[in-house]
Design an enzyme around this catalytic site. Structure first.
Site, PDB file in Angstrom:
ATOM      1  N   GLU A  58    -114.561  26.639   8.421  1.00 36.68           N
ATOM      2  CA  GLU A  58    -115.134  26.826   7.084  1.00 36.68           C
ATOM      3  C   GLU A  58    -114.180  26.289   6.016  1.00 36.68           C
ATOM      4  O   GLU A  58    -114.583  25.601   5.075  1.00 36.68           O
ATOM      5  CB  GLU A  58    -115.399  28.318   6.808  1.00 36.68           C
ATOM      6  N   CYS A  81    -114.519  34.747   9.450  1.00 41.31           N
ATOM      7  CA  CYS A  81    -113.508  35.806   9.586  1.00 41.31           C
ATOM      8  C   CYS A  81    -113.264  36.496   8.254  1.00 41.31           C
ATOM      9  O   CYS A  81    -113.485  35.937   7.181  1.00 41.31           O
ATOM     10  CB  CYS A  81    -112.213  35.232  10.143  1.00 41.31           C
ATOM     11  N   CYS A  90    -111.983  33.582   5.656  1.00 37.05           N
ATOM     12  CA  CYS A  90    -113.006  32.612   5.257  1.00 37.05           C
ATOM     13  C   CYS A  90    -114.083  33.254   4.390  1.00 37.05           C
ATOM     14  O   CYS A  90    -114.678  32.577   3.557  1.00 37.05           O
ATOM     15  CB  CYS A  90    -113.635  31.966   6.487  1.00 37.05           C
ATOM     16  N   LEU A 299    -106.656  33.805  48.073  1.00 41.88           N
ATOM     17  CA  LEU A 299    -106.565  34.164  46.655  1.00 41.88           C
ATOM     18  C   LEU A 299    -107.937  34.039  45.982  1.00 41.88           C
ATOM     19  O   LEU A 299    -108.307  34.870  45.150  1.00 41.88           O
ATOM     20  CB  LEU A 299    -105.517  33.272  45.959  1.00 41.88           C
ATOM     21  N   ALA A 300    -108.714  33.035  46.394  1.00 45.32           N
ATOM     22  CA  ALA A 300    -110.046  32.853  45.797  1.00 45.32           C
ATOM     23  C   ALA A 300    -110.927  34.074  46.078  1.00 45.32           C
ATOM     24  O   ALA A 300    -111.606  34.590  45.182  1.00 45.32           O
ATOM     25  CB  ALA A 300    -110.708  31.591  46.339  1.00 45.32           C
TER      26      ALA A 300
END
Ligand code: AOF
Ligand code: ZN
Length: 368
Positions: A58, A81, A90, A299-300
């Site tokens: 913005e 914000c 903003c 780990l996956a």
């Protein structure tokens, strides 16, 4: 759809398109784009958030104004914000500009804003329309939203397999299953992420570089999650002049005597167990909205079980690798009933020369 609705949609789509120019550079912040039209509906400014610490979208649009915004309209894909962070709020700039109307796609999940920005605009007499192009905006900022809501990073697991679902031979001979085009697509893909994660086994077996090959600067953070801290002396990840490396170790199992073998330029953090959620939280705290998991099967599987993975990217190569001599990705899942299996939805599917690329989704995010 009326002509007026069509025009509003057109400007919001433009704001989203501008926002996406920041892809890969805004974390921990969102991707935001802004479009301003004057009271006659003519485009008078545009802006987007380039990277963290720089002007918000913005504010950039206000500094690019080519005409008086009084009585005009702002289109922005995230609620403006109202907090004083690295830059001024903003909403203050919007209110003092004299704009009469603001179209906002989605609310900001950041607790410093989260509805308060919209309220301040309304209290100042500005018309606020929430929800235009909501789906596209949720998709664009899904990682930012996920990190704000869960405190963990949005996770995508990427792997390559044969048409019969094999990762490779157990003897390690078939390192590359996919073709060279798929592999360069992976380098491009990495540029959309804040961190790339592997486990200690992948480091020892593959010694990967884990970079975008210069497509993105700075390169995403390279992360190794280890239970042992026991690595070979020579690893490509130890060369940190062009790309940062972080080692995260499980302090309940690792032998800290190996810490001295990790080069000075590599950062080190410890977590209390091998639960991948600790890793995802640490990376979220470091500002990583998104993680690409390029780890092996163990780990996956743990990362999926712990809810660290939201999307899957699978490369399929037209090869048959066969049975017992092969590794599969999710053999650690031992489902005994169809009610417990994991259901995915296919997203994007494309052919990459002889390979196929499939994106699948595990769950859907909603707005704040
Ligand atoms: C952005 N760019 O265009 C907008 C943001 O760290 P700060 O002070 O820049 O504030 C970041 C927060 O500002 C972010 O979490 C989001 O809530 C809000 N909006 N942020 O970086 C923008 N509009
Ligand atoms: Zn702002």
């Amino acid at each position: 759809m009326s002509i007026e609705q069509y025009i509003h949609k057109k400007w919001m789509r433009r704001a989203i398109q501008l926002a996406s120019l920041g892809k890969g550079f805004t974390s921990p912040n969102p991707m935001v784009g802004a479009v301003i039209t004057n009271k006659s509906g003519k485009l008078i400014s545009e802006g987007f958030h380039e990277k963290t610490g720089t002007k918000h979208a913005e504010a950039m649009a206000f500094s690019n104004l080519k005409d008086d915004p009084a009585g005009g309209t702002l289109y922005v894909n995230l609620e403006p914000c109202c907090h004083r962070g690295k830059t001024p709020p903003c909403v203050d700039a919007i209110i003092s500009s004299g704009l009469k109307r603001v179209f906002v796609s989605i609310k900001d999940p950041d607790v410093r804003v989260s509805g308060k920005g919209i309220k301040l605009l309304k209290d100042a007499g500005i018309q606020v329309h929430l929800g235009l192009c909501e789906e596209e905006s949720l998709e664009l900022n899904k990682s930012f939203i996920h990190r704000n809501i869960t405190g963990t990073s949005f996770g995508v697991f990427k792997w390559a397999m044969s048409i019969d679902g094999r990762l490779g031979l157990k003897n390690g001979e078939s390192k590359w299953i996919t073709n060279v085009n798929s592999r360069s697509l992976v380098h491009k893909l990495r540029a959309d992420f804040d961190a790339i994660v592997i486990g200690g086994n992948t480091l020892r077996k593959d010694n990967p570089l884990l970079t975008t090959r210069g497509i993105k600067k700075p390169e995403p953070l390279r992360v190794v999650f280890t239970k042992t801290l026991n690595f070979p002396k020579e690893c490509k990840l130890w060369e940190t002049s062009y790309s940062d490396t972080l080692v995260v170790y499980d302090s309940s199992s690792a032998d800290e005597k190996y810490l001295k073998d990790i080069p000075k330029g590599v950062s080190v953090e410890k977590v209390p167990s091998d639960n991948p959620k600790f890793l995802s939280k640490i990376l979220a705290q470091k500002g990583c909205n998104s993680i690409l998991w390029e780890c092996g099967p163990k780990l996956a599987t743990a990362a999926v079980k712990e809810g660290c993975i939201q999307e899957f990217i699978t490369f399929i190569s037209p090869k048959i690798l066969g049975g017992d001599n092969c590794m599969t990705t999710f053999s650690d899942f031992e489902f005994t009933s169809m009610t417990n299996i994991i259901n995915l939805n296919f997203g994007e599917i494309k052919q990459i020369n002889s390979d196929i690329y499939i994106k699948s989704l595990i769950n859907k995010l909603s707005s704040a």
